[in-house]
Design a protein around this motif. Structure first.
Motif, PDB file in Angstrom:
ATOM      1  N   GLY A 159       0.783  -1.224   0.000  1.00 56.60           N
ATOM      2  CA  GLY A 159       0.000   0.000   0.000  1.00 56.60           C
ATOM      3  C   GLY A 159       0.815   1.275   0.000  1.00 56.60           C
ATOM      4  N   VAL A 160       2.150   1.177  -0.093  1.00 56.56           N
ATOM      5  CA  VAL A 160       2.979   2.375  -0.222  1.00 56.56           C
ATOM      6  C   VAL A 160       2.815   2.908  -1.648  1.00 56.56           C
ATOM      7  CG1 VAL A 160       5.317   3.316  -0.127  1.00 56.56           C
ATOM      8  CG2 VAL A 160       4.627   1.518   1.470  1.00 56.56           C
ATOM      9  N   HIS A 161       2.551   4.204  -1.775  1.00 54.08           N
ATOM     10  CA  HIS A 161       2.308   4.775  -3.109  1.00 54.08           C
ATOM     11  C   HIS A 161       3.565   4.624  -3.962  1.00 54.08           C
ATOM     12  CE1 HIS A 161       1.228   7.512  -6.325  1.00 54.08           C
ATOM     13  NE2 HIS A 161      -0.006   7.555  -5.825  1.00 54.08           N
ATOM     14  N   PRO A 162       3.433   4.115  -5.177  1.00 51.86           N
ATOM     15  CA  PRO A 162       4.628   3.899  -6.025  1.00 51.86           C
ATOM     16  C   PRO A 162       5.470   5.150  -6.238  1.00 51.86           C
ATOM     17  CG  PRO A 162       2.734   2.752  -6.946  1.00 51.86           C
ATOM     18  CD  PRO A 162       2.209   3.576  -5.800  1.00 51.86           C
ATOM     19  N   ALA A 163       4.847   6.329  -6.242  1.00 51.97           N
ATOM     20  CA  ALA A 163       5.610   7.564  -6.451  1.00 51.97           C
ATOM     21  C   ALA A 163       6.558   7.855  -5.298  1.00 51.97           C
ATOM     22  CB  ALA A 163       4.656   8.743  -6.646  1.00 51.97           C
ATOM     23  N   ARG A 164       6.328   7.246  -4.139  1.00 52.51           N
ATOM     24  CA  ARG A 164       7.176   7.467  -2.963  1.00 52.51           C
ATOM     25  C   ARG A 164       8.303   6.446  -2.868  1.00 52.51           C
ATOM     26  NH1 ARG A 164       4.941  10.326   1.212  1.00 52.51           N
ATOM     27  NH2 ARG A 164       5.754   8.901   2.781  1.00 52.51           N
ATOM     28  N   ILE A 165       8.314   5.452  -3.747  1.00 55.51           N
ATOM     29  CA  ILE A 165       9.299   4.362  -3.681  1.00 55.51           C
ATOM     30  C   ILE A 165      10.420   4.620  -4.677  1.00 55.51           C
ATOM     31  CG2 ILE A 165       9.665   1.884  -3.923  1.00 55.51           C
ATOM     32  CD1 ILE A 165       6.626   1.550  -3.391  1.00 55.51           C
ATOM     33  N   ARG A 166      11.645   4.534  -4.213  1.00 57.67           N
ATOM     34  CA  ARG A 166      12.823   4.648  -5.081  1.00 57.67           C
ATOM     35  C   ARG A 166      13.707   3.425  -4.861  1.00 57.67           C
ATOM     36  NH1 ARG A 166      13.233  10.047  -6.648  1.00 57.67           N
ATOM     37  NH2 ARG A 166      11.125  10.923  -6.430  1.00 57.67           N
ATOM     38  N   VAL A 167      14.238   2.881  -5.912  1.00 54.83           N
ATOM     39  CA  VAL A 167      15.133   1.730  -5.797  1.00 54.83           C
ATOM     40  C   VAL A 167      16.576   2.215  -5.814  1.00 54.83           C
ATOM     41  CG1 VAL A 167      15.889  -0.444  -6.821  1.00 54.83           C
ATOM     42  CG2 VAL A 167      13.470   0.176  -6.882  1.00 54.83           C
ATOM     43  N   VAL A 168      17.279   1.964  -4.727  1.00 49.74           N
ATOM     44  CA  VAL A 168      18.731   2.175  -4.655  1.00 49.74           C
ATOM     45  C   VAL A 168      19.305   0.872  -4.112  1.00 49.74           C
ATOM     46  CG1 VAL A 168      20.636   3.481  -3.651  1.00 49.74           C
ATOM     47  CG2 VAL A 168      18.481   4.651  -4.219  1.00 49.74           C
ATOM     48  N   PRO A 169      19.902   0.062  -4.968  1.00 53.01           N
ATOM     49  CA  PRO A 169      20.336  -1.262  -4.516  1.00 53.01           C
ATOM     50  C   PRO A 169      21.490  -1.192  -3.532  1.00 53.01           C
ATOM     51  CG  PRO A 169      21.083  -0.851  -6.751  1.00 53.01           C
ATOM     52  CD  PRO A 169      20.175   0.287  -6.397  1.00 53.01           C
ATOM     53  N   ASN A 170      21.603  -2.240  -2.728  1.00 54.93           N
ATOM     54  CA  ASN A 170      22.795  -2.398  -1.912  1.00 54.93           C
ATOM     55  C   ASN A 170      24.014  -2.439  -2.814  1.00 54.93           C
ATOM     56  OD1 ASN A 170      21.617  -2.525   0.654  1.00 54.93           O
ATOM     57  ND2 ASN A 170      21.149  -4.696   0.443  1.00 54.93           N
ATOM     58  N   ALA A 342      26.808  -9.020 -13.124  1.00 54.31           N
ATOM     59  CA  ALA A 342      25.891  -8.709 -12.022  1.00 54.31           C
ATOM     60  C   ALA A 342      26.594  -7.975 -10.893  1.00 54.31           C
ATOM     61  CB  ALA A 342      25.260 -10.000 -11.497  1.00 54.31           C
ATOM     62  N   VAL A 343      27.814  -8.369 -10.587  1.00 49.47           N
ATOM     63  CA  VAL A 343      28.540  -7.766  -9.467  1.00 49.47           C
ATOM     64  C   VAL A 343      28.797  -6.287  -9.734  1.00 49.47           C
ATOM     65  CG1 VAL A 343      30.744  -7.763  -8.245  1.00 49.47           C
ATOM     66  CG2 VAL A 343      29.566  -9.925  -8.700  1.00 49.47           C
ATOM     67  N   HIS A 344      29.193  -5.963 -10.966  1.00 47.34           N
ATOM     68  CA  HIS A 344      29.531  -4.580 -11.275  1.00 47.34           C
ATOM     69  C   HIS A 344      28.314  -3.670 -11.288  1.00 47.34           C
ATOM     70  CE1 HIS A 344      33.681  -5.635 -11.993  1.00 47.34           C
ATOM     71  NE2 HIS A 344      33.276  -6.632 -12.754  1.00 47.34           N
ATOM     72  N   ARG A 345      27.127  -4.244 -11.386  1.00 48.12           N
ATOM     73  CA  ARG A 345      25.911  -3.442 -11.268  1.00 48.12           C
ATOM     74  C   ARG A 345      25.733  -2.935  -9.835  1.00 48.12           C
ATOM     75  NH1 ARG A 345      21.581  -3.965 -14.958  1.00 48.12           N
ATOM     76  NH2 ARG A 345      22.014  -5.287 -16.771  1.00 48.12           N
ATOM     77  N   TYR A 346      26.367  -3.607  -8.880  1.00 46.04           N
ATOM     78  CA  TYR A 346      26.140  -3.306  -7.475  1.00 46.04           C
ATOM     79  C   TYR A 346      27.386  -2.715  -6.820  1.00 46.04           C
ATOM     80  CZ  TYR A 346      21.919  -6.036  -8.228  1.00 46.04           C
ATOM     81  OH  TYR A 346      20.713  -6.502  -8.706  1.00 46.04           O
ATOM     82  N   ASP A 347      28.037  -1.813  -7.516  1.00 47.53           N
ATOM     83  CA  ASP A 347      29.191  -1.116  -6.949  1.00 47.53           C
ATOM     84  C   ASP A 347      28.716  -0.077  -5.934  1.00 47.53           C
ATOM     85  OD1 ASP A 347      31.125   1.490  -7.289  1.00 47.53           O
ATOM     86  OD2 ASP A 347      32.242  -0.403  -7.354  1.00 47.53           O
ATOM     87  N   ILE A 348      29.351  -0.021  -4.772  1.00 48.25           N
ATOM     88  CA  ILE A 348      28.895   0.846  -3.683  1.00 48.25           C
ATOM     89  C   ILE A 348      28.956   2.327  -4.046  1.00 48.25           C
ATOM     90  CG2 ILE A 348      31.159   0.942  -2.556  1.00 48.25           C
ATOM     91  CD1 ILE A 348      27.676   0.824  -0.843  1.00 48.25           C
ATOM     92  N   ALA A 349      29.946   2.719  -4.850  1.00 48.21           N
ATOM     93  CA  ALA A 349      30.035   4.128  -5.231  1.00 48.21           C
ATOM     94  C   ALA A 349      28.830   4.545  -6.068  1.00 48.21           C
ATOM     95  CB  ALA A 349      31.328   4.371  -6.009  1.00 48.21           C
ATOM     96  N   ARG A 350      28.355   3.633  -6.892  1.00 48.02           N
ATOM     97  CA  ARG A 350      27.174   3.910  -7.710  1.00 48.02           C
ATOM     98  C   ARG A 350      25.936   4.082  -6.819  1.00 48.02           C
ATOM     99  NH1 ARG A 350      25.184  -0.180 -12.539  1.00 48.02           N
ATOM    100  NH2 ARG A 350      23.401   1.039 -13.276  1.00 48.02           N
ATOM    101  N   SER A 351      25.792   3.225  -5.834  1.00 40.74           N
ATOM    102  CA  SER A 351      24.654   3.340  -4.907  1.00 40.74           C
ATOM    103  C   SER A 351      24.715   4.654  -4.138  1.00 40.74           C
ATOM    104  CB  SER A 351      24.651   2.154  -3.935  1.00 40.74           C
ATOM    105  OG  SER A 351      24.479   0.931  -4.621  1.00 40.74           O
ATOM    106  N   ALA A 352      25.908   5.052  -3.712  1.00 47.13           N
ATOM    107  CA  ALA A 352      26.051   6.310  -2.965  1.00 47.13           C
ATOM    108  C   ALA A 352      25.658   7.504  -3.831  1.00 47.13           C
ATOM    109  CB  ALA A 352      27.491   6.457  -2.479  1.00 47.13           C
ATOM    110  N   GLN A 353      26.049   7.492  -5.106  1.00 47.63           N
ATOM    111  CA  GLN A 353      25.676   8.584  -6.006  1.00 47.63           C
ATOM    112  C   GLN A 353      24.165   8.663  -6.181  1.00 47.63           C
ATOM    113  OE1 GLN A 353      27.474  11.028  -7.436  1.00 47.63           O
ATOM    114  NE2 GLN A 353      29.288  10.322  -6.322  1.00 47.63           N
ATOM    115  N   GLN A 354      23.509   7.505  -6.273  1.00 45.21           N
ATOM    116  CA  GLN A 354      22.056   7.490  -6.408  1.00 45.21           C
ATOM    117  C   GLN A 354      21.370   8.083  -5.177  1.00 45.21           C
ATOM    118  OE1 GLN A 354      22.175   3.140  -7.769  1.00 45.21           O
ATOM    119  NE2 GLN A 354      20.293   3.845  -8.724  1.00 45.21           N
ATOM    120  N   LEU A 355      21.889   7.764  -3.998  1.00 43.71           N
ATOM    121  CA  LEU A 355      21.310   8.318  -2.775  1.00 43.71           C
ATOM    122  C   LEU A 355      21.508   9.826  -2.707  1.00 43.71           C
ATOM    123  CD1 LEU A 355      21.965   6.001   0.300  1.00 43.71           C
ATOM    124  CD2 LEU A 355      19.776   6.736  -0.665  1.00 43.71           C
ATOM    125  N   MET A 356      22.694  10.301  -3.046  1.00 41.76           N
ATOM    126  CA  MET A 356      22.934  11.740  -3.002  1.00 41.76           C
ATOM    127  C   MET A 356      22.032  12.475  -3.987  1.00 41.76           C
ATOM    128  SD  MET A 356      27.021  12.276  -2.299  1.00 41.76           S
ATOM    129  CE  MET A 356      27.595  11.260  -3.663  1.00 41.76           C
TER     130      MET A 356
END
Length: 369
Positions: A159-170, A342-356
Motif C-alpha cells: 500500500g505504499v504509493h509507487p511515487a514514494r518508492i525509489r530503488v537504490v540497490p545495496n 551482475a557484481v559490477h551493477r552493485y558497486d557501492i560508489a554507484r549506490s552512494a551517487q544514487q542516494l545523493m
C-alpha cells in the motif's frame, strides 16, 4: 559550489549485520554529504568502525520497542543538529526516526527498507499490526528506498504509493573481494582446513530464517569429506551445533563467528557458496561471493533474480531441501570464475551517487513548496 547537505542517519543498532555494514560502507562515498549517525540501541562493532572513519555516532540508549522516552530525546537531538535530511534504517528506527524528524521540522525524511521479505521483516513474521504500524510511519516520510526491485514491488503491494518508492540497490566494494590465493592458504591454515579440502561456505546471521540447518544436513550428505565454513553469529548457534552433532557432521563444520573486515579472506578459502534462505530482500552475501569468483547456489536472491538472464552465469537457483542442496553441491566444479556483470551493477560508489541524487531532488522539492 553547493555546501554539503547535513544528513543524520538513524538506525536501530550497530552490531554486525547487513544494514549496519551497508551504512558504514556508503558513508565514505558520499562526498557531498556531512554525515552523522544515531543508534537507538547496541552501539556495537560497527559504531566503533564508524567512529574510526571519522563519523560522529550517538547512542540514544533506548531500552526497548516501547521506550517512548526515546522520542523526545531523539527529537531534541534532531532539532539541535539542524539537519537537512534525516535518513532512517530498520523497522524501529524508521518508526521513531520519521516521527522525531517531523516533530523537529526536518523537511526531507528518507527511509531505506533493507529487510522486507515476502513473509517476514527483519527475520520476524509479518502481522496485520506490524504492517499497519509500518504504513502509518511510512506516511511521515517523503521517500522510501527499496534495496531491490523485488522489495519495491512488495512495498507497493503493501500500500505504499509507487511515487514514494525509489530503488537504490545495496552495493559492495568490488575490488576488496577479489580472490587472493595467499589469503586462501592463510585462512585455511588458521581454520584447520586442508589445502585440498572441498569447502562449502555460508554467510549470515545464525537465525532460523537463514535455514543453515538445511545446509549442515546437505553437507553431511555430500560424498567424501566436504567441510562447511559458516561465517556469522546469532541466536541459533547452539541449535545448529546440535544439528551438526546429531547428523554426524560435527567434525565437518567450522564456525568462523561474526567478522567485520575479514570476510574477503574467508570467501577466498571457500570453493562454493550456498545460500539456503528462502526469503531475502536483496542477497548481499551472494553478490560478495560472486565478486570473490565463487560458484554460487541459492534458494532466493532478488539481487540476481531481478537482473536479465546471463548476468551471473556462475550462480544457479536451487530447491531448498537438504537433498536438493546436496545434489547441487555434488555437481559443482571446483574452479574460480570470472567476476560476472551482475557484481559490477552493485558497486557501492554507484549506490552512494544514487542516494545523493535523491537527497538533492527531495531537498530542492521541499524548498519550492
Amino acid at each position: 559550489m553547493r555546501s554539503p547537505l547535513n544528513v543524520l542517519h538513524v538506525i536501530t543498532g550497530l552490531g554486525i549485520g547487513g544494514a549496519e555494514q551497508q551504512l558504514r560502507l556508503l558513508l565514505p562515498h558520499m562526498d557531498r554529504v556531512r554525515s552523522s549517525v544515531v543508534t537507538l540501541t547496541n552501539p556495537g562493532p560497527v559504531a566503533d568502525a564508524l567512529r574510526a572513519d571519522g563519523v560522529p555516532v550517538t547512542h540514544l540508549g533506548m531500552r526497548g520497542n516501547r521506550d517512548l522516552s526515546a522520542l523526545p530525546r531523539l527529537t531534541r537531538l534532531v532539532r539541535h543538529g539542524r539537519f537537512d535530511v534525516v535518513h532512517t534504517h530498520l523497522y524501529r528506527a524508521c518508526l521513531y526516526g520519521r516521527l522525531a524528524a517531523r516533530l523537529a521540522g526536518v523537511r526531507t525524511v528518507v527511509a531505506t527498507e533493507h529487510s522486507l521479505g515476502a513473509a517476514q521483516i527483519e527475520g520476524r513474521r509479518l502481522s496485520t499490526g506490524a504492517r499497519a504500524l509500518y504504513l502509518a510511519g511510512e506516511r511521515l516520510g517523503h521517500a522510501t528506498v527499496a534495496v531491490s526491485d523485488t522489495v519495491a514491488r512488495r512495498l507497493a503491494g503493501w500500500g505504499v504509493h509507487p511515487a514514494r518508492i525509489r530503488v537504490v540497490p545495496n552495493g559492495i566494494d568490488v575490488p576488496r573481494f577479489a580472490f587472493d590465493p595467499a589469503a586462501r592458504r592463510a585462512a585455511r591454515r588458521r581454520l584447520g582446513l586442508a589445502p585440498d579440502a572441498y569447502v562449502v561456505g555460508g554467510v549470515g546471521r545464525l537465525a532460523a530464517g537463514k535455514r543453515f540447518d538445511t545446509l549442515i544436513r546437505a553437507v553431511a550428505a555430500v560424498p567424501g569429506d566436504a567441510r562447511l565454513l559458516l561465517v556469522g553469529e546469532g541466536e541459533q548457534r547452539e541449535r545448529l551445533e546440535r544439528v551438526a552433532r546429531e547428523g554426524g557432521a560435527a567434525d565437518r563444520v567450522v564456525w568462523a563467528g561474526a567478522v567485520d573486515r575479514g570476510l574477503p579472506e574467508l570467501l577466498s578459502a571457500m570453493d562454493v557458496f550456498v545460500s539456503t534462505s528462502p526469503d531475502e530482500a536483496f542477497g548481499l552475501a551472494i553478490v560478495e561471493a560472486l565478486a570473490a569468483g565463487l560458484p554460487v547456489r541459492y534458494v532466493a536472491c532478488p539481487a540476481l533474480d531481478d537482473l536479465p538472464p546471463g548476468d551471473a552465469p556462475g550462480a544457479r537457483r536451487i530447491g531448498g531441501t537438504a537433498p536438493e542442496v546436496a545434489a547441487a553441491l555434488a555437481s559443482v566444479t571446483r574452479e574460480r570464475l570470472p567476476v560476472p556483470a551482475a557484481v559490477h551493477r552493485y558497486d557501492i560508489a554507484r549506490s552512494a551517487q544514487q542516494l545523493m541524487s535523491l537527497y538533492d531532488e527531495l531537498a530542492t522539492s521541499s524548498r519550492t513548496k
